[in-house]
Design a protein around this motif. Structure first.
Motif, mmCIF file in Angstrom:
data_model
loop_
_atom_site.group_PDB
_atom_site.id
_atom_site.type_symbol
_atom_site.label_atom_id
_atom_site.label_comp_id
_atom_site.label_asym_id
_atom_site.label_seq_id
_atom_site.Cartn_x
_atom_site.Cartn_y
_atom_site.Cartn_z
ATOM 1 N N UNK A 259 -4.421 10.651 -6.232
ATOM 2 C CA UNK A 259 -5.086 10.223 -7.462
ATOM 3 C C UNK A 259 -4.577 11.003 -8.669
ATOM 4 N N UNK A 260 -4.407 12.296 -8.512
ATOM 5 C CA UNK A 260 -3.890 13.112 -9.607
ATOM 6 C C UNK A 260 -2.469 12.692 -9.993
ATOM 7 N N UNK B 271 0.824 -1.223 0.000
ATOM 8 C CA UNK B 271 0.000 0.000 0.000
ATOM 9 C C UNK B 271 0.850 1.262 0.000
ATOM 10 N N UNK B 272 1.704 1.386 -0.987
ATOM 11 C CA UNK B 272 2.614 2.531 -1.050
ATOM 12 C C UNK B 272 1.899 3.756 -1.624
ATOM 13 N N UNK B 273 1.526 4.644 -0.754
ATOM 14 C CA UNK B 273 0.891 5.892 -1.156
ATOM 15 C C UNK B 273 1.790 7.051 -0.719
ATOM 16 N N UNK B 274 1.526 8.242 -1.260
ATOM 17 C CA UNK B 274 2.258 9.433 -0.840
ATOM 18 C C UNK B 274 1.573 9.965 0.421
ATOM 19 N N UNK B 275 2.139 9.631 1.563
ATOM 20 C CA UNK B 275 1.461 9.882 2.832
ATOM 21 C C UNK B 275 1.240 11.363 3.114
ATOM 22 N N UNK B 276 2.120 12.216 2.618
ATOM 23 C CA UNK B 276 2.019 13.645 2.915
ATOM 24 C C UNK B 276 1.052 14.357 1.968
ATOM 25 N N UNK B 277 0.557 13.671 0.942
ATOM 26 C CA UNK B 277 -0.397 14.248 0.004
ATOM 27 C C UNK B 277 -1.813 13.808 0.372
ATOM 28 N N UNK B 278 -2.788 14.585 -0.045
ATOM 29 C CA UNK B 278 -4.179 14.210 0.198
ATOM 30 C C UNK B 278 -4.574 13.059 -0.722
ATOM 31 N N UNK B 279 -5.735 12.492 -0.446
ATOM 32 C CA UNK B 279 -6.270 11.427 -1.299
ATOM 33 C C UNK B 279 -6.376 11.920 -2.740
ATOM 34 N N UNK B 280 -6.937 13.103 -2.923
ATOM 35 C CA UNK B 280 -7.126 13.623 -4.280
ATOM 36 C C UNK B 280 -5.791 13.894 -4.970
ATOM 37 N N UNK C 38 -6.934 2.889 -6.862
ATOM 38 C CA UNK C 38 -7.537 4.037 -7.532
ATOM 39 C C UNK C 38 -6.513 4.875 -8.275
ATOM 40 N N UNK C 39 -5.356 5.071 -7.678
ATOM 41 C CA UNK C 39 -4.285 5.823 -8.339
ATOM 42 C C UNK C 39 -3.844 5.125 -9.627
ATOM 43 N N UNK C 40 -3.785 3.798 -9.580
ATOM 44 C CA UNK C 40 -3.448 3.050 -10.796
ATOM 45 C C UNK C 40 -4.502 3.259 -11.874
ATOM 46 N N UNK C 41 -5.769 3.265 -11.485
ATOM 47 C CA UNK C 41 -6.842 3.470 -12.459
ATOM 48 C C UNK C 41 -6.736 4.830 -13.131
ATOM 49 N N UNK C 42 -6.221 5.825 -12.417
ATOM 50 C CA UNK C 42 -6.099 7.165 -12.987
ATOM 51 C C UNK C 42 -5.109 7.215 -14.147
ATOM 52 N N UNK C 43 -4.253 6.221 -14.253
ATOM 53 C CA UNK C 43 -3.322 6.148 -15.386
ATOM 54 C C UNK C 43 -3.970 5.505 -16.611
ATOM 55 N N UNK D 227 -9.548 13.370 -17.084
ATOM 56 C CA UNK D 227 -8.958 13.072 -15.776
ATOM 57 C C UNK D 227 -9.983 13.285 -14.671
ATOM 58 N N UNK D 228 -10.721 14.382 -14.739
ATOM 59 C CA UNK D 228 -11.747 14.649 -13.736
ATOM 60 C C UNK D 228 -12.855 13.602 -13.788
ATOM 61 N N UNK D 229 -13.208 13.195 -14.992
ATOM 62 C CA UNK D 229 -14.241 12.166 -15.131
ATOM 63 C C UNK D 229 -13.764 10.845 -14.525
ATOM 64 N N UNK D 230 -12.502 10.503 -14.787
ATOM 65 C CA UNK D 230 -11.969 9.255 -14.241
ATOM 66 C C UNK D 230 -11.862 9.304 -12.726
#
Length: 264
Positions: free
Chosen positions: A103-104, A91-100, A152-157, A116-119
């Motif tokens: 995803x971006x 579960x490697x996420x950017x901990x200091x960044x928000x959820x949104x 979800x971050x992967x889906x954004x790609x 991108x906004x739609x996805x």
């Protein structure tokens, strides 16, 4: 879609991990890659996604083809642009960044802002809890929410092929079931092909179309999920069941000796 032909991977110029591994993933499928710790599953994913270099690893023989094009000598960023995205174990996420913001970050190779906004709205439909926490820093999410965010971050790609490494690791059973249900939905609704590395063989074979079993850097068994679930060796060692369907104890499974015909 993806083909690995007699791949060898070496770490630190001396440690041979993958030893002539061959497998393929057909477009639109979920393919499970199973095996014990140290079998070479994560190394296989890193060879595909171009992430061996940070670990001093390299593909020293064989070829990896994506849509017929060799990719084993490409940089990781090039491979992402081709449509392959790996969700790393842990579960490697950017901990200091928000959820949104996380995803971006997944859409950093894209320039189509409206899509991108739609996805992103689509990701929030799959994971409503992320929508509720979109302005919260990722480091404060639960383990399950971080796993949702990583997917979800992967889906954004907009991946054509998603590589999932142990998505159930460390999660409660009910949450694991929820995440695997969503993985199936992503495959069916988005048409995303998925190569799934997972130690929970029961869950993996329940969602996969086809499966491979690794041992010692090689594929030792393959088949459709239905065939593998009925294979006595798989039932005994990976599913923990005896020939009459009773679950074996951990001690019995731990000391199980693989039948010689696996390698025949």
């Amino acid at each position: 879609m993806l083909e690995l032909n007699n791949i060898e991977v070496v770490y630190n110029d001396i440690i041979l991990v993958l030893k002539g591994l061959s497998m393929k993933v057909d477009e639109g499928q979920i393919v499970a890659l199973l095996g014990a710790n140290g079998a070479g599953k994560t190394t296989t994913l890193k060879a595909i996604s171009g992430l061996l270099k940070p670990d001093d690893g390299e593909v020293t023989d064989g070829a990896i083809l994506f849509m017929g094009e060799p990719i084993h000598n490409k940089e990781a960023e090039e491979i992402v642009r081709l449509g392959i995205f790996q969700v790393m174990e842990g579960r490697r996420v950017f901990e200091h960044l928000t959820v949104e913001e996380n995803l971006l970050a997944g859409a950093y190779t894209r320039r189509d802002r409206e899509n991108i906004r739609r996805d992103m709205r689509r990701v929030y439909e799959y994971f409503p809890r992320l929508a509720e926490r979109r302005h919260q820093k990722a480091g404060y999410l639960s383990g399950g929410e971080q796993q949702m965010l990583a997917i979800g971050r992967a889906l954004m790609a907009r991946p054509r092929l998603m590589l999932l490494d142990e998505p159930s690791l460390g999660l409660a059973p009910l949450l694991v079931r929820e995440i695997f249900d969503i993985i199936q939905r992503i495959n069916e609704e988005e048409g995303t092909t998925i190569l799934l590395v997972e130690q929970n063989a029961v869950l993996a074979l329940n969602v996969a179309d086809y499966g491979y079993i690794m041992e010692g850097g090689r594929i030792v068994l393959e088949g459709t999920s239905d065939v593998l679930k009925e294979n006595e060796d798989v039932k005994e060692f990976y599913l923990g069941l005896t020939e009459i369907g009773q679950r074996k104890s951990y001690r019995e499974v731990k000391h199980y000796k693989r039948r010689k015909r696996w390698l025949s």
